[in-house]
Write an enzyme that holds these catalytic residues in place. Structure first.
Site, PDB file in Angstrom:
ATOM      1  N   SER A  99       0.800  -1.232   0.000  1.00  0.00           N
ATOM      2  CA  SER A  99       0.000   0.000   0.000  1.00  0.00           C
ATOM      3  C   SER A  99       0.826   1.272   0.000  1.00  0.00           C
ATOM      4  O   SER A  99       0.304   2.337  -0.310  1.00  0.00           O
ATOM      5  CB  SER A  99      -0.906   0.016   1.228  1.00  0.00           C
ATOM      6  OG  SER A  99      -1.736  -1.110   1.199  1.00  0.00           O
ATOM      7  N   ASP A 136     -12.494  15.479  -4.433  1.00  0.00           N
ATOM      8  CA  ASP A 136     -13.792  15.236  -3.793  1.00  0.00           C
ATOM      9  C   ASP A 136     -14.519  14.040  -4.374  1.00  0.00           C
ATOM     10  O   ASP A 136     -15.494  13.559  -3.804  1.00  0.00           O
ATOM     11  CB  ASP A 136     -14.686  16.477  -3.957  1.00  0.00           C
ATOM     12  CG  ASP A 136     -13.916  17.714  -3.515  1.00  0.00           C
ATOM     13  OD1 ASP A 136     -13.113  17.579  -2.558  1.00  0.00           O
ATOM     14  OD2 ASP A 136     -14.103  18.790  -4.133  1.00  0.00           O
ATOM     15  N   CYS A 190      -7.742   2.222   1.270  1.00  0.00           N
ATOM     16  CA  CYS A 190      -8.789   1.414   0.644  1.00  0.00           C
ATOM     17  C   CYS A 190      -8.328   0.873  -0.708  1.00  0.00           C
ATOM     18  O   CYS A 190      -8.036   1.633  -1.632  1.00  0.00           O
ATOM     19  CB  CYS A 190     -10.045   2.271   0.461  1.00  0.00           C
ATOM     20  SG  CYS A 190     -11.274   1.452  -0.538  1.00  0.00           S
TER      21      CYS A 190
END
Lengths: 634, 370
Positions: A329, A348, A385
């Site tokens: 990651s 966003d 994630c």
């Protein structure tokens, strides 16, 4: 050659010939006289005074001893010596002084507690060397043995004590891979050009900075000319050329940070790299487990060597520059930078993570089985994630990711002063075509986006990448040496930071990433909360590098997975967040979780760094806090 | 030019070839003895020297097969090539032991100051041959050869290699005295030369060179520095006694006490191991070769041959005399190798080429004029 016309030459005329002949006669007389002079001189030296000279040649034999030069010291960036010299005493045998060793060796073997055959073998092995060259019988004897030999000096003709400076490791095995060790020069090295001035028996750096900076460190040997009599006893010193000590090497390392890193690793396999983000100077380089340098002084034994080769923790590998691991990651920093800079996503824009993503006919899971729900750019990095990055990576394509990874210095050697650095791998379509003669599969892009699959990096590369992301976008070449100074204190060489250029990515996107990385450590749900320090803001990214496919260890509890199948734990970081000074990258092999296994080690380094900086003394390294149940993150 | 005349074969100088072979054999055996203990990487030195011998012998054959009178047309091109080489060595040469003497040719490191000795001999012989004078040379006539000698002398002294520089001086003086000088010229030169010595001492010599001369005058004064060589060399020679210590048995030579024991001090190894007998044999061999060379000079068919042969002989003689006298402690230490004996390809090539010229002159003494 073209035939040239011969010059027209007339025969010599008799009158002139007569004159020339007269002169040649004079020359003949002179030549015969000088021959007579030389022969008379020979008679005078060899017969008239011959006995005198013969006696002198018996008496007056010159023994030439090389005097080893003290090697330069190795110091840390504050001038603290790390490696210096101490005298080492060897017992040597000088053939020219005692032609038949048997009797003497018998006595000597008793004193040294050695087998006679061992000593005789050593003497026999050296019969090829010139007679005046002493043979080493035993190295590094203790004071008691030394005293015993000195006492019996007169009854041991041909036995001498040789004093040579040898390395004294003030901090034991700290930074052992980086400093390297010394050993006797090998026959093969002797034939190399760079060692032209060396003789067999000389000590030479075999690895690390000891090898790279050999020519600065070695100094110049001195020579001692001694008159010896027939029995090899020294009569008087004829001439002494003092040895010239080597130059001192000032490393960029901070021995305190090195100590903290080594102690926090505590022998677990892995690496810690600490870099000054604004110069590329390395403040600590720890490859664990360390080498025991003392084992190498005077040559390592075969058994010890084999033990090192067979050790599952692989101590011979310098994991900071030679260990190549999937970054896991941590690589999401690259994917994120590429995605924002290329306008693939806005900060966003959100994605929904339900715990997995279906692509083609396969299901790509997120590490969090229950899913992250809706995540935006910040959250995706903070909670790491996978699904978000799968989607982003898919839209980017592997070549765009590779472009950014390469600009961040991944997939190529960093150019650090050390030898045998590995470059890692950043895959691309072309790379796969060349390497496997196969087409790139879209599914493989998903693995690359989260730092798995073909991607391989070294701890040093990731540390440098982190530094470049937070220092405003400059990629520096990592450096280990600050300066070289002569024995008289003159500075011979200073090393200034070397910039490798700017990385891709706008200032705006870098700022966004930095902000998210601070969140990783400081916001709820961040994967590295354990790293937090009370009065310094740290930013970072955790990572887990899969060693085997999950399926093989599916359903096993973490403790039950055999060591060699456990995942590697990564943590890369920087501090202070407002104006970053250092970057710390930690890898714990098979440590399973970046946040819990690697994070505390980085935390210990930061704690010490800021204590030193703010002048608040602290000492012992904290033991990493044990994990509570709910902190089990990726 | 390359037409081979049967008479050439009949006139091959077997005597000189024999003498050269004897000296070469002695040189190689001695080199083997003085260097077999070297733990040297690569080819042993005596084998290297042997390959230099073979290479130089090929050059010698080439020289012998071409009439020496060609040199009269070639002398200035050769001279210019020599000057260029010397300049090249100064600018790009490899520095060994603080002196820039070498040009790396890959298979061979040429020391241009060696062939320069022989080329100077050729140049001077050509000049004096052309400059026929009935009455002898005046001071003005000598300006040109003095310049011709001075240029390489300065280039070589600058390297610095004073030994070779001095040798050029000796060769120049010998050859100039050989041709006819006016008495007045000779007297002027003598006075000038003698008064130049203190000036040279003060301004031209480097401190270490001055030191060598003073040390030579009193070696005991400085037993550890430059006097060390002289003392040690004398001990080596002296301790050889009548029959020597035997081949490869010398203690002085084998004990690494002389840094130049296979080059400049080769003879001291020989003298220690073969004693007075061996040393006399070698000296006699040498001087026989030199006297034979004078014999060749006198039997040459033309004046150029006489001058050339005399020049070559003076070159070999001075090298041998200076080196032997130095090894025996009769002269200060200057770096002059012993022809055919000291290790070194450039010196060997030069001396064998010179001997080739002698054979060349000898072979063509009965040829008619062309």
């Amino acid at each position: 050659m073209p035939p040239r016309p011969l010059a027209k030459i007339n025969k010599i005329d008799p009158a002139e010939l007569k004159m020339l002949k007269k002169r040649i006669d004079i020359a003949m007389v002179l030549i015969i006289l000088s021959a007579a002079l030389l022969i008379t001189r020979l008679w005078y030296l060899q017969i008239y005074r011959g006995d005198e000279y013969a006696k002198l040649s018996e008496m007056n034999r010159i023994r030439i001893q090389d005097i080893a030069a003290p090697r330069g010291n190795i110091l840390d960036r504050t001038g603290q010596p790390i490696i210096t010299n101490r005298p080492r005493f060897n017992v040597v045998w000088s053939r020219e002084d005692a032609p038949n060793p048997d009797e003497v060796i018998k006595d000597l073997a008793r004193i040294l507690h050695e087998d006679i055959s061992v000593l005789l073998d050593r003497i026999r092995a050296a019969t090829e060397n010139p007679r005046y060259m002493p043979t080493r019988l035993k190295e590094d004897i203790d004071w008691e043995t030394l005293a015993a030999i000195e006492n019996k000096h007169l009854s041991l003709p041909g036995v001498r004590i040789e004093v040579i400076p040898s390395r004294d490791y003030l901090y034991g095995d700290f930074a052992s891979h980086l400093v390297g060790y010394l050993a006797e020069i090998s026959p093969r090295e002797l034939t190399e050009k760079r060692y032209a001035s060396y003789q067999s028996g000389d000590q030479v750096g075999k690895q690390g900075v000891e090898k790279i900076f050999e020519k600065y460190l070695k100094g110049e040997k001195g020579r001692n000319y001694l008159e010896v009599d027939v029995h090899g006893f020294e009569q008087r010193q004829m001439q002494l050329q003092e040895p010239f000590p080597g130059n001192d090497l000032h490393l960029t390392l901070d021995i305190e940070l090195q100590r903290v890193a080594e102690e926090a690793m505590d022998g677990r396999a892995g690496a810690v790299v600490v870099m000054d983000v604004n110069t590329g100077n390395l403040l600590a380089m720890c490859s664990s487990p360390p080498l025991h340098l003392q084992e190498f002084v005077g040559g390592i034994s075969q058994t010890a060597w084999n033990r090192l080769l067979d050790d599952p923790l692989n101590p011979l590998l310098d994991k900071t520059i030679q260990g190549q691991y999937p970054p896991g990651s941590v690589f999401k920093i690259v994917t994120a930078l590429a995605a924002i800079s290329e306008g693939i996503i806005t900060p966003d824009a959100t994605y929904f993570c339900g715990g997995s993503l279906n692509f083609g006919n396969r299901r790509y899971g997120c590490w969090k089985k229950g899913g992250h729900g809706t995540v935006d750019f910040q959250r995706a990095l903070i909670e790491s994630c996978d699904v978000y990055f799968y989607s982003v990576g898919m839209r980017l394509g592997v070549d765009k990711i590779a472009k950014y990874a390469t600009s961040l210095g991944l997939g190529k050697k960093t150019g650090i002063e050390l030898e045998h650095e590995k470059g890692g791998i950043i895959p691309s379509m072309e790379w796969k075509q060349q390497r496997y003669k196969e087409k790139w599969q879209d599914g493989e892009t998903l693995s690359v986006a989260i730092g798995q699959g073909y991607v391989l990096t070294t701890p040093l590369q990731l540390c440098r990448m982190t530094a470049a992301v937070v220092n405003g976008g400059t990629l520096y070449r990592p450096q280990l040496v600050q300066s070289i100074t002569a024995p008289d204190g003159r500075t011979l060489k200073t090393f200034t930071p070397i910039s490798e250029g700017k990385i891709l990515g706008s200032a705006h996107s870098l700022a966004l990433i930095k902000e998210a990385l601070v969140g990783v450590v400081n916001s709820p749900g961040g994967t590295a909360k354990a790293v937090k320090l009370p009065d310094v803001l740290i930013g970072g990214k955790t990572g887990t590098a899969q060693v085997v496919r999950l399926a093989q260890v599916e359903g096993m509890s973490e403790k039950a997975i055999p060591y060699k199948y456990r995942d590697h734990a990564w943590f890369t970081s920087f501090a202070p967040a407002e104006k970053p000074e250092i970057a710390v990258t930690v890898l714990v092999e098979h440590g399973q979780h970046g946040g819990s296994a690697a994070g505390p080690i980085a935390r210990a380094v930061y704690k010490r760094y800021f204590e030193l900086k703010n002048g608040t003394p602290g000492d012992a390294v904290e033991t990493p806090p044990s994990l509570t149940k709910d902190e089990k993150e990726e | 030019m390359l037409r081979f005349d049967r008479r050439l074969f009949l006139n091959i100088d077997w005597v000189l070839i024999g003498a050269v072979l004897v000296v070469a054999f002695i040189g190689l055996a001695n080199l083997y003895s003085s260097t077999h203990l070297y733990t040297n990487v690569g080819t042993p030195l005596y084998l290297k020297e042997l390959t230099y011998y073979l290479f130089s012998a090929a050059i010698l054959l080439l020289i012998v097969s071409i009439d020496y009178r060609v040199l009269l047309t070639l002398n200035y091109p050769l001279y210019v090539a020599m000057i260029l080489l010397l300049v090249f060595a100064l600018v790009f040469g490899k520095t060994i032991g603080g002196a820039q003497r070498w040009i790396n040719l890959g298979f061979f490191r040429l020391q241009p100051s060696e062939p320069a000795k022989l080329i100077l001999v050729i140049t001077l012989a050509s000049y004096y041959y052309r400059k026929e004078t009935g009455k002898g040379f005046t001071l003005l006539d000598l300006a040109v050869p003095a310049l011709l000698t001075g240029l390489p002398f300065l280039l070589i002294a600058k390297q610095p290699d004073l030994g070779t520089g001095l040798l050029l001086g000796f060769v120049f003086i010998s050859m100039t005295l050989f041709v006819k000088l006016r008495w007045t010229t000779l007297a002027t030169l003598l006075c000038g030369g003698l008064s130049a010595i203190p000036i040279a001492w003060k301004f031209f010599l480097k401190p270490y060179q001055r030191q060598r001369v003073t040390t030579f005058l009193n070696p005991e004064n400085d037993p550890l520095g430059t006097g060390y060589h002289i003392i040690q060399s004398k001990i080596a020679v002296g301790s050889g006694l009548i029959f020597g210590k035997g081949f490869m048995k010398g203690t002085q030579g084998q004990l690494d006490f002389l840094p130049e024991r296979h080059t400049d001090f080769a003879f001291s190894v020989w003298a220690e191991e073969w004693g007075f007998m061996g040393s006399v044999v070698l000296v006699v061999c040498y001087f026989f070769m030199i006297l034979w060379g004078l014999n060749i000079a006198i039997s040459a068919r033309d004046k150029f041959g006489v001058l050339l042969a005399f020049g070559v002989v003076s070159l070999i003689f001075w090298q041998a005399f200076i080196n032997l006298a130095m090894v025996m402690g009769l002269l200060p230490v200057v770096g002059v190798p012993l022809p055919l004996i000291s290790y070194g390809g450039s010196s060997l090539l030069t001396n064998l080429a010179g001997l080739g010229l002698l054979m060349n002159i000898r072979m063509r003494r009965y040829m008619g004029s062309s």
